[in-house]
Design a protein around this motif. Sequence first.
Motif, PDB file in Angstrom:
ATOM      1  N   ARG A 148       0.848  -1.211   0.000  1.00 34.33           N
ATOM      2  CA  ARG A 148       0.000   0.000   0.000  1.00 34.33           C
ATOM      3  C   ARG A 148       0.876   1.251   0.000  1.00 34.33           C
ATOM      4  NH1 ARG A 148      -3.210   3.351  -1.045  1.00 34.33           N
ATOM      5  NH2 ARG A 148      -4.712   4.383   0.322  1.00 34.33           N
ATOM      6  N   LEU A 149       1.961   1.252   0.767  1.00 38.90           N
ATOM      7  CA  LEU A 149       2.885   2.390   0.768  1.00 38.90           C
ATOM      8  C   LEU A 149       3.534   2.558  -0.609  1.00 38.90           C
ATOM      9  CD1 LEU A 149       4.599   1.926   4.252  1.00 38.90           C
ATOM     10  CD2 LEU A 149       3.033   3.773   3.604  1.00 38.90           C
ATOM     11  N   LEU A 150       3.854   1.429  -1.255  1.00 39.84           N
ATOM     12  CA  LEU A 150       4.444   1.499  -2.602  1.00 39.84           C
ATOM     13  C   LEU A 150       3.441   2.095  -3.591  1.00 39.84           C
ATOM     14  CD1 LEU A 150       6.260  -1.990  -2.811  1.00 39.84           C
ATOM     15  CD2 LEU A 150       7.113   0.171  -1.906  1.00 39.84           C
ATOM     16  N   ASP A 151       2.153   1.717  -3.428  1.00 39.41           N
ATOM     17  CA  ASP A 151       1.099   2.262  -4.299  1.00 39.41           C
ATOM     18  C   ASP A 151       0.963   3.768  -4.123  1.00 39.41           C
ATOM     19  OD1 ASP A 151       0.601  -0.276  -5.202  1.00 39.41           O
ATOM     20  OD2 ASP A 151      -1.149  -0.614  -3.918  1.00 39.41           O
ATOM     21  N   MET A 152       1.288   4.265  -2.921  1.00 38.39           N
ATOM     22  CA  MET A 152       1.215   5.710  -2.671  1.00 38.39           C
ATOM     23  C   MET A 152       2.392   6.465  -3.284  1.00 38.39           C
ATOM     24  SD  MET A 152      -0.116   6.093   1.265  1.00 38.39           S
ATOM     25  CE  MET A 152      -1.838   5.936   1.695  1.00 38.39           C
ATOM     26  N   GLY A 153       3.315   5.714  -3.900  1.00 39.56           N
ATOM     27  CA  GLY A 153       4.426   6.377  -4.567  1.00 39.56           C
ATOM     28  C   GLY A 153       5.711   6.440  -3.759  1.00 39.56           C
ATOM     29  N   VAL A 154       5.733   5.786  -2.580  1.00 37.50           N
ATOM     30  CA  VAL A 154       6.966   5.773  -1.780  1.00 37.50           C
ATOM     31  C   VAL A 154       7.920   4.755  -2.408  1.00 37.50           C
ATOM     32  CG1 VAL A 154       7.980   5.377   0.498  1.00 37.50           C
ATOM     33  CG2 VAL A 154       5.677   6.347   0.311  1.00 37.50           C
ATOM     34  N   PRO A 155       9.174   5.124  -2.691  1.00 40.25           N
ATOM     35  CA  PRO A 155      10.121   4.171  -3.297  1.00 40.25           C
ATOM     36  C   PRO A 155      10.302   2.925  -2.437  1.00 40.25           C
ATOM     37  CG  PRO A 155      10.996   6.414  -3.368  1.00 40.25           C
ATOM     38  CD  PRO A 155       9.764   6.466  -2.533  1.00 40.25           C
ATOM     39  N   ALA A 156      10.420   1.775  -3.097  1.00 40.02           N
ATOM     40  CA  ALA A 156      10.511   0.496  -2.392  1.00 40.02           C
ATOM     41  C   ALA A 156      11.702   0.448  -1.439  1.00 40.02           C
ATOM     42  CB  ALA A 156      10.604  -0.647  -3.407  1.00 40.02           C
ATOM     43  N   PHE A 157      12.846   1.020  -1.850  1.00 34.42           N
ATOM     44  CA  PHE A 157      14.034   0.942  -0.986  1.00 34.42           C
ATOM     45  C   PHE A 157      13.831   1.734   0.302  1.00 34.42           C
ATOM     46  CE2 PHE A 157      14.941   4.950  -3.087  1.00 34.42           C
ATOM     47  CZ  PHE A 157      15.653   5.684  -2.153  1.00 34.42           C
ATOM     48  N   LEU A 158      13.032   2.834   0.243  1.00 34.85           N
ATOM     49  CA  LEU A 158      12.762   3.623   1.453  1.00 34.85           C
ATOM     50  C   LEU A 158      11.861   2.857   2.420  1.00 34.85           C
ATOM     51  CD1 LEU A 158      12.236   7.351   0.332  1.00 34.85           C
ATOM     52  CD2 LEU A 158      14.153   6.344   1.566  1.00 34.85           C
ATOM     53  N   VAL A 159      10.830   2.185   1.884  1.00 32.99           N
ATOM     54  CA  VAL A 159       9.945   1.379   2.734  1.00 32.99           C
ATOM     55  C   VAL A 159      10.758   0.269   3.392  1.00 32.99           C
ATOM     56  CG1 VAL A 159       7.908  -0.128   2.797  1.00 32.99           C
ATOM     57  CG2 VAL A 159       7.917   1.888   1.310  1.00 32.99           C
ATOM     58  N   ALA A 160      11.586  -0.408   2.595  1.00 33.96           N
ATOM     59  CA  ALA A 160      12.399  -1.513   3.116  1.00 33.96           C
ATOM     60  C   ALA A 160      13.371  -1.031   4.193  1.00 33.96           C
ATOM     61  CB  ALA A 160      13.179  -2.166   1.971  1.00 33.96           C
ATOM     62  N   PHE A 161      13.892   0.174   4.019  1.00 33.94           N
ATOM     63  CA  PHE A 161      14.902   0.695   4.944  1.00 33.94           C
ATOM     64  C   PHE A 161      14.296   1.232   6.237  1.00 33.94           C
ATOM     65  CE2 PHE A 161      17.581   4.329   6.361  1.00 33.94           C
ATOM     66  CZ  PHE A 161      18.727   3.609   6.700  1.00 33.94           C
ATOM     67  N   THR A 162      13.081   1.800   6.174  1.00 34.77           N
ATOM     68  CA  THR A 162      12.532   2.513   7.334  1.00 34.77           C
ATOM     69  C   THR A 162      11.487   1.721   8.127  1.00 34.77           C
ATOM     70  OG1 THR A 162      10.839   3.552   5.948  1.00 34.77           O
ATOM     71  CG2 THR A 162      12.887   4.789   6.282  1.00 34.77           C
ATOM     72  N   ALA A 163      10.786   0.764   7.492  1.00 31.89           N
ATOM     73  CA  ALA A 163       9.694   0.065   8.194  1.00 31.89           C
ATOM     74  C   ALA A 163      10.239  -0.846   9.290  1.00 31.89           C
ATOM     75  CB  ALA A 163       8.866  -0.738   7.194  1.00 31.89           C
ATOM     76  N   ASN A 164       9.713  -0.691  10.504  1.00 32.58           N
ATOM     77  CA  ASN A 164      10.102  -1.538  11.638  1.00 32.58           C
ATOM     78  C   ASN A 164       9.124  -2.695  11.837  1.00 32.58           C
ATOM     79  OD1 ASN A 164      12.253   0.118  12.158  1.00 32.58           O
ATOM     80  ND2 ASN A 164      11.274   1.241  13.820  1.00 32.58           N
ATOM     81  N   MET A 165       7.831  -2.353  11.930  1.00 34.89           N
ATOM     82  CA  MET A 165       6.813  -3.400  12.144  1.00 34.89           C
ATOM     83  C   MET A 165       5.449  -2.875  11.705  1.00 34.89           C
ATOM     84  SD  MET A 165       5.940  -3.400  16.213  1.00 34.89           S
ATOM     85  CE  MET A 165       5.511  -1.854  17.030  1.00 34.89           C
ATOM     86  N   ILE A 166       4.577  -3.827  11.418  1.00 35.30           N
ATOM     87  CA  ILE A 166       3.186  -3.515  11.069  1.00 35.30           C
ATOM     88  C   ILE A 166       2.293  -4.311  12.009  1.00 35.30           C
ATOM     89  CG2 ILE A 166       1.492  -3.297   9.206  1.00 35.30           C
ATOM     90  CD1 ILE A 166       4.153  -2.095   8.391  1.00 35.30           C
ATOM     91  N   ILE A 167       1.366  -3.619  12.689  1.00 31.95           N
ATOM     92  CA  ILE A 167       0.379  -4.287  13.546  1.00 31.95           C
ATOM     93  C   ILE A 167      -0.977  -4.200  12.851  1.00 31.95           C
ATOM     94  CG2 ILE A 167      -0.767  -4.308  15.807  1.00 31.95           C
ATOM     95  CD1 ILE A 167       1.636  -2.735  16.909  1.00 31.95           C
ATOM     96  N   ALA A 168      -1.620  -5.349  12.626  1.00 30.43           N
ATOM     97  CA  ALA A 168      -2.999  -5.335  12.121  1.00 30.43           C
ATOM     98  C   ALA A 168      -3.913  -5.753  13.262  1.00 30.43           C
ATOM     99  CB  ALA A 168      -3.156  -6.298  10.950  1.00 30.43           C
ATOM    100  N   GLN A 169      -5.102  -5.159  13.328  1.00 34.76           N
ATOM    101  CA  GLN A 169      -5.983  -5.488  14.458  1.00 34.76           C
ATOM    102  C   GLN A 169      -7.457  -5.366  14.120  1.00 34.76           C
ATOM    103  OE1 GLN A 169      -4.489  -2.036  16.995  1.00 34.76           O
ATOM    104  NE2 GLN A 169      -6.670  -2.022  17.529  1.00 34.76           N
TER     105      GLN A 169
END
Length: 576
Positions: free
Chosen positions: A422-443
């Motif tokens: 979803r972040l990639l669809d928003m136009g954020v470069p893949a390498f930035l998402v890979a470098f900065t994302a720590n965790m995702i919580i779904a609930q």
Amino acid sequence: MFDDVTLKKILTDAKLLPVTEIRKAAREAKVKKTPLETHILKQRLLPEDLLYKEAARVLQVPFTELTDRIIRNDVLFIVPETIAATHRIIPFDQSGKEVSLATTELDDLQTFEFIRRKTGLEPKIFLTTPAAIEEVLKQYHRNLKAEFEEIAQPKEEMPPEEEQKRLKKLAQDLPVIRIVDSLLDHAIYEGASDIHIEPTEQDLTIRFRIDGVLRKLMTLPKIVEPGVIARIKVLSNLKLDEHRLPQDGRFKIATTEYRYSIRVSVFPVFDGEKAVLRLLSETSAALTLEQLGVQPQPLEIVRRNIKRPHGISLVTGPTGSGKTTTLYSIMNILNAPGVNIATVEDPIEYRIPGVNQSQVNPRIGFSFATGLRSLLRQDPNIIMVGEIRDAETADIAINAAMTGHLVLSTLHTNDAATALPRLLDMGVPAFLVAFTANMIIAQRLVRKICRNCVTSYRLTAADQNELKTLFTMDSIVATLRREGVIGKTQTLPDLTFWKGVGCRQCGQEGYKGRIGIYEVLEVTPEMSTLINERATVDAIKKKTVENGMITLVEDGFMKAKQGITTIAEVIRVTRE
């Protein structure tokens, strides 16, 4: 209404029916899945008045023939209609500091105490019949109509200034104030998150959202609608004479016991104007992650990742799934004198001492993106953004995470794995998402089983087959074994589950309160590689399973097996 055990005792002690007939009636009621009292009265095995008179004698409480009494208006309105209709309690006499209450629910001690606190009068409890309660409830409607016919003028064309004056006068009349105040009081007492005031052609329908589910509370005469809507508009500083456009506002209510911020939305519909009031407690303390329902294994992942000095952690789920509450709990853990925590929210749901909280205001151009951009000049260590809604906010948040800030935010996706693409669809470069994302919580939020009426059961063959069509049950059972929730050799037919049968304390729903079910995806180096390669959601999900992540459904089944919630709730929030 009496529960089956109490009713059997009354029937036996009063010798109202032979034991054989009681047993037969109980068997038939069980087959029809109806309460025993409903079955007995429907089959006319006993007259209602005889049953309740004898019940009063056996239970040693006074009985009142409510239908023979003329109840003064000042006495009747000691208990507002909202409470009277929902809890089947009618005030019929007052003497000094004592109020006489007629009811069919002798065990509703919580409501008796609520009335004592609100009125300062000592309740004296009498038993009466359901038919008598229904008859007196009609008197509330008749009295309201009579009062409003005196103060409400017929609808006719008049200048805007005159219409404004008329509505303002209507909003300040005692019957209108009494209705709105009692709705707010009752909603807070019931723990409702929203009040829906909905006009129809014939009447005004009131519904409360309790534990995430809308329940119809009552209907009011159509004539009260203009006054009730006008009162809400006056409280929230909205235009009284604007009936064609939606309006949003807010107001606060405070007593010695509570403080609430009320968000108001008024929306024009075919039969008038609908108002929705969102209740936000200003005195509620943020819960711990354990209290929210995070299991030990995912809790360890959360604690590990929020201690990292920078990066972004996201909480995902649909509207109303408790995402902001989870973020508040995380901020409470991180809140310390040595760190600067700043937020941009819509709305500010809880106040946290020591945290710099700001409220977006799109009308003046203060959006999540502009607020976040300005926050970066406030020397923050930790930033909480209420929601990443657009590419601009996503870009600023990711860049903030890359430049040494710990960023917390929410995203609207159905599960943890979907948040990354979803972040990639928003136009954020893949390498930035890979470098900065720590965790995702779904609930999601599931309703908790009412502890007062909980009962156990085993799954039938039909239940098991249905579950196998909805979920991969072999995988779920394997996870339950791995996490020590069930024995190493237990299979699905061996398992005991729980449900609430419904009682007065839970409004016959079988549920009371809510708790979260979670899945926590940790962005490991392997996961970062997949993101950088723009892997599909299926590939990411496969990797999370390999890494031993407990999924939403698995967490739901763990809580169902532990007697916290039901399988039906897990299905409702994960499949619908």
